[in-house]
Design a protein around this motif. Structure first.
Motif, PDB file in Angstrom:
ATOM      1  N   LEU A   1      -5.892  12.883   4.217  1.00  0.00           N
ATOM      2  CA  LEU A   1      -5.475  11.883   3.243  1.00  0.00           C
ATOM      3  C   LEU A   1      -5.484  12.488   1.847  1.00  0.00           C
TER       4      LEU A   1
ATOM      5  N   LEU B   1       4.657   5.340   3.262  1.00  0.00           N
ATOM      6  CA  LEU B   1       3.948   6.500   3.809  1.00  0.00           C
ATOM      7  C   LEU B   1       4.738   7.769   3.515  1.00  0.00           C
TER       8      LEU B   1
ATOM      9  N   ALA C   1       0.849  -1.192   0.000  1.00  0.00           N
ATOM     10  CA  ALA C   1       0.000   0.000   0.000  1.00  0.00           C
ATOM     11  C   ALA C   1       0.886   1.243   0.000  1.00  0.00           C
ATOM     12  N   THR C   2       0.347   2.324  -0.573  1.00  0.00           N
ATOM     13  CA  THR C   2       1.039   3.617  -0.622  1.00  0.00           C
ATOM     14  C   THR C   2       0.084   4.699  -0.132  1.00  0.00           C
ATOM     15  N   LEU C   3       0.539   5.473   0.837  1.00  0.00           N
ATOM     16  CA  LEU C   3      -0.277   6.539   1.415  1.00  0.00           C
ATOM     17  C   LEU C   3       0.460   7.867   1.318  1.00  0.00           C
TER      18      LEU C   3
ATOM     19  N   LEU D   1      -3.405   0.355   8.316  1.00  0.00           N
ATOM     20  CA  LEU D   1      -3.722   1.236   7.194  1.00  0.00           C
ATOM     21  C   LEU D   1      -4.776   2.271   7.589  1.00  0.00           C
TER      22      LEU D   1
ATOM     23  N   SER E   1      -4.154   6.346   7.773  1.00  0.00           N
ATOM     24  CA  SER E   1      -4.982   7.208   6.918  1.00  0.00           C
ATOM     25  C   SER E   1      -5.675   8.286   7.735  1.00  0.00           C
TER      26      SER E   1
ATOM     27  N   SER F   1      -3.772  10.773  -0.992  1.00  0.00           N
ATOM     28  CA  SER F   1      -3.889   9.661  -1.943  1.00  0.00           C
ATOM     29  C   SER F   1      -3.660   8.354  -1.199  1.00  0.00           C
ATOM     30  N   ARG F   2      -4.249   7.271  -1.766  1.00  0.00           N
ATOM     31  CA  ARG F   2      -4.101   5.946  -1.163  1.00  0.00           C
ATOM     32  C   ARG F   2      -4.257   4.880  -2.234  1.00  0.00           C
ATOM     33  N   THR F   3      -3.290   3.988  -2.328  1.00  0.00           N
ATOM     34  CA  THR F   3      -3.357   2.863  -3.258  1.00  0.00           C
ATOM     35  C   THR F   3      -2.992   1.591  -2.509  1.00  0.00           C
ATOM     36  N   SER F   4      -3.671   0.496  -2.857  1.00  0.00           N
ATOM     37  CA  SER F   4      -3.438  -0.792  -2.209  1.00  0.00           C
ATOM     38  C   SER F   4      -3.413  -1.888  -3.266  1.00  0.00           C
TER      39      SER F   4
END
Length: 326
Positions: A159, A238, A93-95, A150, A154, A161-164
């Motif tokens: 927040l 993160l 995941a990317t936050l 996660l 968040s 952006s968020r990708t998983s």
């Protein structure tokens, strides 16, 4: 003679009748046995069991036991059904989160990861100016705590952006495990052959083969360790950034005001003075040398001029009696 011939005929007929009776009795017995076997096989087929084939004496018991197990499994609500194998998934995941204080957010993220049984794999903090800074973290957390961590990260700020992503590598894990087992058995066989080898040439050839297979085994073990690490610990990247310079009311100031212009002008003036000072310091030795040369040149010039303009003093002429002339 006629009486003897009659006796012989009656004897032959009696023997023929006896043989015929015996054959009929054997056929009757065989038919009853076949009918009994057919009835038994039909009864077994009706009960859901198959009759044993010829030459497979143990098949009857095995078939009966398997049929009974299937019946018991159905009766028990299919409790005896085999469980599926465990799945192996790589989760990432990317936050990107905007926070008011990056140092506090970094400390909080580190605490969340370590509290979940994970760790901080890497941390990179960069200062933008004297006030703002950004931070880039890579966190490793257990798979079962992935979603929980996660959510906490968040909610630590705004927040952006968020990708998983989740990748199933079960087939790859099973394949690597199987290849490791095969390779270990291959290495063991080569070592056994080395123990039995008597010729030097055979030993040298087997040593080369053993080295190659051992290298392949170590490569497979490294792949297995990598897969185990990535499937047991999820990776979270993160990015923590501060908000753009806010005003008193919390809104961004897009247009500069008088104070901003005054501050910018003062910064430019101070910068100009700084550069002038630096330039003067760099040129000072050359200026000093030139000044000393000019001073020395002027002193020498004045001395030469004084020598040229000095009056010439002559002695008075003497008279006849030796007295100076008046």
């Amino acid at each position: 003679m006629r009486v003897d011939s009659r006796i012989d005929r009656s004897f032959v007929r009696g023997r023929a009748a006896l043989v015929a009776g015996a054959l009929g009795l054997l056929l009757a017995v065989g038919g009853c046995g076949a009918a009994g076997d057919a009835s038994d096989s039909g009864a077994k087929a009706a009960d859901g069991k198959s009759a044993p084939r010829e030459g497979f004496a143990d098949e009857d018991g095995a078939g009966a036991s398997s049929a009974e197990q299937q019946a018991d499994g159905k009766a028990a609500g299919k409790k005896a059904a085999p469980k599926p194998g465990a799945s192996h998934v790589i989760r990432t995941a990317t936050l990107s989160v905007e926070v008011r204080s990056v140092p506090k957010a970094v400390a909080a993220a580190r605490g969340v990861a370590e509290g979940a049984g994970g760790l901080v794999a890497s941390e990179n903090t960069e200062r933008l100016d004297d006030t703002y800074e950004t931070s880039h973290l890579v966190l490793r957390v257990p798979q079962e705590r992935f979603q929980e961590v996660l959510r906490e990260l968040s909610g630590s700020g705004k927040l952006l952006s968020r990708t998983s992503n989740a990748k199933d590598v079960t087939d790859q894990v099973v394949d690597v495990d199987s290849r490791i087992s095969t390779q270990r058995a291959s290495v063991a066989r080569v070592r056994e052959l080395m123990d039995k080898a008597e010729k030097i040439s055979d030993v040298v050839a087997l040593e080369g083969e053993l080295s190659s297979r051992q290298s392949d085994l170590e490569s497979l073990l490294a792949q297995q360790a990598s897969l185990k690490d990535r499937t047991s610990l999820a990776t979270i990247t993160l990015d923590l950034t501060p908000p753009d310079a806010p005003g008193d009311d919390g809104e961004k100031e897009d247009d500069p005001g008088f104070l901003d212009a005054l501050g910018g002008g003062w910064d430019a003036f101070v910068t100009m003075l700084r550069w002038i000072t630096v330039a003067f310091g760099a040129a000072f030795p050359f200026l000093l040398t030139a000044a000393l040369a000019v001073v020395a040149w002027r002193v020498l010039r004045k001395r030469r001029a004084a020598r040229r303009t000095a009056p010439v003093v002559t002695a008075p002429a003497a008279g006849k009696d030796g007295a100076p002339a008046s």
